[in-house]
Design an enzyme around this catalytic site. Sequence first.
Site, mmCIF file in Angstrom:
data_model
loop_
_atom_site.group_PDB
_atom_site.id
_atom_site.type_symbol
_atom_site.label_atom_id
_atom_site.label_comp_id
_atom_site.label_asym_id
_atom_site.label_seq_id
_atom_site.Cartn_x
_atom_site.Cartn_y
_atom_site.Cartn_z
ATOM 1 N N SER A 131 0.862 -1.181 0.000
ATOM 2 C CA SER A 131 0.000 0.000 0.000
ATOM 3 C C SER A 131 0.901 1.235 0.000
ATOM 4 C CB SER A 131 -0.827 -0.011 1.289
ATOM 5 O OG SER A 131 -1.506 1.212 1.468
ATOM 6 N N TYR A 144 -1.831 -0.488 10.615
ATOM 7 C CA TYR A 144 -2.013 -0.889 9.204
ATOM 8 C C TYR A 144 -0.719 -0.629 8.426
ATOM 9 C CZ TYR A 144 -4.026 -1.029 4.483
ATOM 10 O OH TYR A 144 -4.293 -1.318 3.166
#
Length: 236
Positions: A131, A144
């Site tokens: 990501s 995350y």
Amino acid sequence: MTNKIKGKIVVITGASSGLGEAAARLLSAQGASVVLGARRSDRLKSLADELNRNGGKAVAVATDVTHRNQVKKLVDTAVQEFGRIDVMINNAGIMPRAPLDVNIKGVLYGMAAALLHMKKQKSGHMIFVSSVAGHKIGPDFAVYAATKHAVRALAEGFRQEVKPYNIRTTIISPGAVDTELPGSVTEPDIAEKIRTYYEDIAIPAESFAHAVVFAMSQPDEVDVNEILFRPIKQML
Ligand SMILES: NC(=O)c1ccc[n+]([C@@H]2O[C@H](COP(=O)([O-])OP(=O)(O)OC[C@H]3O[C@@H](n4cnc5c(N)ncnc54)[C@H](OP(=O)(O)O)[C@@H]3O)[C@@H](O)[C@H]2O)c1
């Protein structure tokens, strides 16, 4: 460019929605056989049925990536049905709720299950989904971001370790893409912030599918190791 997707056997975790589903659709349309894993078996089955109706080859295997034996079954199904595994897309991931289990352990289980066959074949392509949060850290998404940094570290170590086996390694790091991911954030104020942010800037999931096709379409001796893409409007 010749079609290097046709005839490939591709396993995708997290194929029941979002990026995994978009990749399954595009790869199937271009002639790959796809083996789909996720927990929501009804959605997986209806996707596989649709792809098969449209002339593709798709198999759905209910899979929770936090269970190593289920990931192994998913990958072994590809080899039983189609004779080998060409590409493993370690895509399943979540933002809240035990992201360490899904985003790290799930990826490790995917690597282990696919590596077993790829080593024997002396060929394969492991695709990791990190990501922008695997490159940048900000408030509200530290855990995350930590999982997505870990995915990149695992992928880079893997890339070096599998040199003897002719295995390609690609990390794809998307920015904000329109999927069900923001809906899974349980903290109400953070969920609201992310929802508004995504409404403003997120791009379609096909953007990820095109990145997968790009990595898979390279000449055999070329290994595209990292793809980082964002919506043109995204700042961080
Ligand atoms: N959308 C973005 O902006 C964005 C940006 C960067 C990176 N990513 C990454 O992209 C990947 C895919 O996410 P997405 O955006 O497509 O979100 P999504 O639409 O919520 O899809 C997540 C997928 O992961 C599956 N999944 C979740 N927990 C699982 C488990 N325990 N076992 C098996 N499958 C599981 C879900 O299926 P079931 O619920 O049916 O199991 C679903 O198919 C994730 O790794 C995410 O971190 C997304």
